[in-house]
Scaffold this motif. Structure first.
Motif, mmCIF file in Angstrom:
data_model
loop_
_atom_site.group_PDB
_atom_site.id
_atom_site.type_symbol
_atom_site.label_atom_id
_atom_site.label_comp_id
_atom_site.label_asym_id
_atom_site.label_seq_id
_atom_site.Cartn_x
_atom_site.Cartn_y
_atom_site.Cartn_z
ATOM 1 N N ALA A 19 0.824 -1.206 0.000
ATOM 2 C CA ALA A 19 0.000 0.000 0.000
ATOM 3 C C ALA A 19 0.858 1.256 0.000
ATOM 4 C CB ALA A 19 -0.934 -0.011 1.208
ATOM 5 N N ALA A 20 1.964 1.223 0.744
ATOM 6 C CA ALA A 20 2.866 2.376 0.763
ATOM 7 C C ALA A 20 3.480 2.613 -0.610
ATOM 8 C CB ALA A 20 3.957 2.171 1.808
ATOM 9 N N SER A 21 3.822 1.535 -1.324
ATOM 10 C CA SER A 21 4.392 1.724 -2.659
ATOM 11 C C SER A 21 3.362 2.273 -3.639
ATOM 12 C CB SER A 21 4.987 0.413 -3.177
ATOM 13 O OG SER A 21 3.967 -0.511 -3.483
ATOM 14 N N VAL A 22 2.105 1.893 -3.482
ATOM 15 C CA VAL A 22 1.059 2.448 -4.353
ATOM 16 C C VAL A 22 0.836 3.925 -4.042
ATOM 17 C CG1 VAL A 22 -1.419 2.341 -4.879
ATOM 18 C CG2 VAL A 22 -0.066 0.252 -4.773
ATOM 19 N N ILE A 23 0.851 4.275 -2.779
ATOM 20 C CA ILE A 23 0.690 5.697 -2.413
ATOM 21 C C ILE A 23 1.863 6.514 -2.927
ATOM 22 C CG2 ILE A 23 0.652 7.283 -0.448
ATOM 23 C CD1 ILE A 23 -1.003 5.119 1.033
ATOM 24 N N LEU A 24 3.080 5.996 -2.774
ATOM 25 C CA LEU A 24 4.249 6.703 -3.310
ATOM 26 C C LEU A 24 4.203 6.777 -4.832
ATOM 27 C CD1 LEU A 24 7.107 5.375 -1.026
ATOM 28 C CD2 LEU A 24 6.178 7.697 -1.115
ATOM 29 N N TRP A 25 3.680 5.747 -5.477
ATOM 30 C CA TRP A 25 3.526 5.752 -6.927
ATOM 31 C C TRP A 25 2.612 6.887 -7.375
ATOM 32 C CZ3 TRP A 25 -0.934 4.681 -9.861
ATOM 33 C CH2 TRP A 25 -0.719 4.497 -11.216
ATOM 34 N N ALA A 26 1.559 7.139 -6.593
ATOM 35 C CA ALA A 26 0.635 8.220 -6.932
ATOM 36 C C ALA A 26 1.236 9.588 -6.622
ATOM 37 C CB ALA A 26 -0.680 8.039 -6.181
ATOM 38 N N LEU A 27 2.044 9.673 -5.570
ATOM 39 C CA LEU A 27 2.593 10.967 -5.165
ATOM 40 C C LEU A 27 3.868 11.349 -5.908
ATOM 41 C CD1 LEU A 27 2.094 10.789 -1.294
ATOM 42 C CD2 LEU A 27 0.736 12.042 -2.969
ATOM 43 N N LEU A 28 4.633 10.375 -6.368
ATOM 44 C CA LEU A 28 5.912 10.637 -7.027
ATOM 45 C C LEU A 28 5.898 10.086 -8.454
ATOM 46 C CD1 LEU A 28 8.211 9.519 -4.087
ATOM 47 C CD2 LEU A 28 7.606 11.857 -4.705
ATOM 48 N N PRO A 29 5.297 10.816 -9.387
ATOM 49 C CA PRO A 29 5.200 10.269 -10.750
ATOM 50 C C PRO A 29 6.542 10.141 -11.464
ATOM 51 C CG PRO A 29 4.320 12.494 -10.661
ATOM 52 C CD PRO A 29 4.641 12.104 -9.254
ATOM 53 N N GLU A 30 7.572 10.861 -11.020
ATOM 54 C CA GLU A 30 8.871 10.747 -11.678
ATOM 55 C C GLU A 30 9.577 9.424 -11.353
ATOM 56 O OE1 GLU A 30 9.375 13.079 -7.876
ATOM 57 O OE2 GLU A 30 8.099 13.301 -9.626
ATOM 58 N N HIS A 31 9.130 8.724 -10.316
ATOM 59 C CA HIS A 31 9.696 7.423 -9.941
ATOM 60 C C HIS A 31 8.693 6.301 -10.193
ATOM 61 C CE1 HIS A 31 13.097 9.419 -8.135
ATOM 62 N NE2 HIS A 31 12.274 10.172 -7.414
ATOM 63 N N LYS A 32 7.822 6.505 -11.144
ATOM 64 C CA LYS A 32 6.726 5.587 -11.394
ATOM 65 C C LYS A 32 7.208 4.183 -11.773
ATOM 66 C CE LYS A 32 2.520 5.422 -14.149
ATOM 67 N NZ LYS A 32 1.714 6.125 -15.124
ATOM 68 N N VAL A 33 8.192 4.079 -12.656
ATOM 69 C CA VAL A 33 8.662 2.776 -13.127
ATOM 70 C C VAL A 33 9.314 1.999 -11.989
ATOM 71 C CG1 VAL A 33 10.240 1.647 -14.725
ATOM 72 C CG2 VAL A 33 8.927 3.616 -15.482
ATOM 73 N N PHE A 34 10.120 2.667 -11.196
ATOM 74 C CA PHE A 34 10.792 2.001 -10.084
ATOM 75 C C PHE A 34 9.779 1.515 -9.053
ATOM 76 C CE2 PHE A 34 13.168 2.078 -6.039
ATOM 77 C CZ PHE A 34 14.128 1.128 -6.361
ATOM 78 N N PHE A 86 8.822 -1.928 -16.097
ATOM 79 C CA PHE A 86 9.509 -2.457 -14.925
ATOM 80 C C PHE A 86 11.021 -2.337 -15.094
ATOM 81 C CE2 PHE A 86 5.684 -5.196 -15.344
ATOM 82 C CZ PHE A 86 5.008 -4.756 -14.233
ATOM 83 N N VAL A 87 11.720 -2.213 -13.974
ATOM 84 C CA VAL A 87 13.179 -2.297 -13.966
ATOM 85 C C VAL A 87 13.571 -3.439 -13.031
ATOM 86 C CG1 VAL A 87 13.657 0.097 -14.567
ATOM 87 C CG2 VAL A 87 13.343 -0.514 -12.192
ATOM 88 N N ILE A 88 14.638 -4.122 -13.384
ATOM 89 C CA ILE A 88 15.022 -5.324 -12.638
ATOM 90 C C ILE A 88 15.471 -4.985 -11.218
ATOM 91 C CG2 ILE A 88 17.413 -5.391 -13.442
ATOM 92 C CD1 ILE A 88 15.211 -8.466 -13.106
ATOM 93 N N SER A 89 16.088 -3.839 -11.034
ATOM 94 C CA SER A 89 16.555 -3.491 -9.682
ATOM 95 C C SER A 89 15.378 -3.286 -8.733
ATOM 96 C CB SER A 89 17.426 -2.241 -9.736
ATOM 97 O OG SER A 89 16.697 -1.143 -10.241
ATOM 98 N N GLY A 90 14.347 -2.615 -9.169
ATOM 99 C CA GLY A 90 13.177 -2.416 -8.318
ATOM 100 C C GLY A 90 12.449 -3.710 -8.028
ATOM 101 N N ALA A 91 12.376 -4.591 -9.024
ATOM 102 C CA ALA A 91 11.698 -5.870 -8.816
ATOM 103 C C ALA A 91 12.449 -6.726 -7.799
ATOM 104 C CB ALA A 91 11.561 -6.606 -10.149
ATOM 105 N N LEU A 92 13.771 -6.737 -7.899
ATOM 106 C CA LEU A 92 14.548 -7.524 -6.935
ATOM 107 C C LEU A 92 14.489 -6.933 -5.531
ATOM 108 C CD1 LEU A 92 17.661 -8.496 -9.054
ATOM 109 C CD2 LEU A 92 15.779 -9.954 -8.325
#
Length: 118
Positions: free
Chosen positions: A20-35, A93-99
């Motif tokens: 849930a925190a990653s989804v909230i950050l995804w909405a608040l920080l669009p420049e880091h959306k892929v990560f 997706f990026v592999i570093s974020g997935a790992l």
């Protein structure tokens, strides 16, 4: 067995909190959306892996049942599918974020959940 069930509940609770925190950050920080999408995908795959492991471990507690493995093949397939998605769709997706997302739940459960039982 009660301690194991409590530990798994807390692990799933932490997993859903971080998802849930990653989804909230995804909405608040669009420049880091892929990560952040990659972190969410890794945490989701790890949550499924934890559910498979929990179900396999839970089945062995029933009287008269034999341990038939830990579901290692299913968990390897989930990791391979996550790696495939990150390679196939590098714009999503990026592999570093997935790992990082995949191992984040394991580290959190080691630090907070299992330590609380000592």
């Amino acid at each position: 067995m009660q301690e194991f069930t409590t530990a798994m509940r807390q692990t799933f609770r932490f997993a859903f909190f971080f998802m849930a925190a990653s989804v909230i950050l995804w909405a608040l920080l669009p420049e880091h959306k892929v990560f952040l999408q990659s972190i969410f995908a890794g945490m989701f795959a790890n949550t499924i892996n934890n559910a498979v492991l929990f179900s396999k471990a839970w089945k062995t507690t029933k009287p008269g049942s034999r341990p038939r493995g830990t579901g290692m093949l299913q968990r390897f397939v989930m990791v391979a599918f996550l790696a495939y998605l990150t390679v196939r769709f590098p714009e999503i997706f990026v592999i570093s974020g997935a790992l990082i997302g995949f191992f984040l739940i394991q580290v959190v459960s080691l630090l907070f959940v299992y330590r609380s039982f000592k």
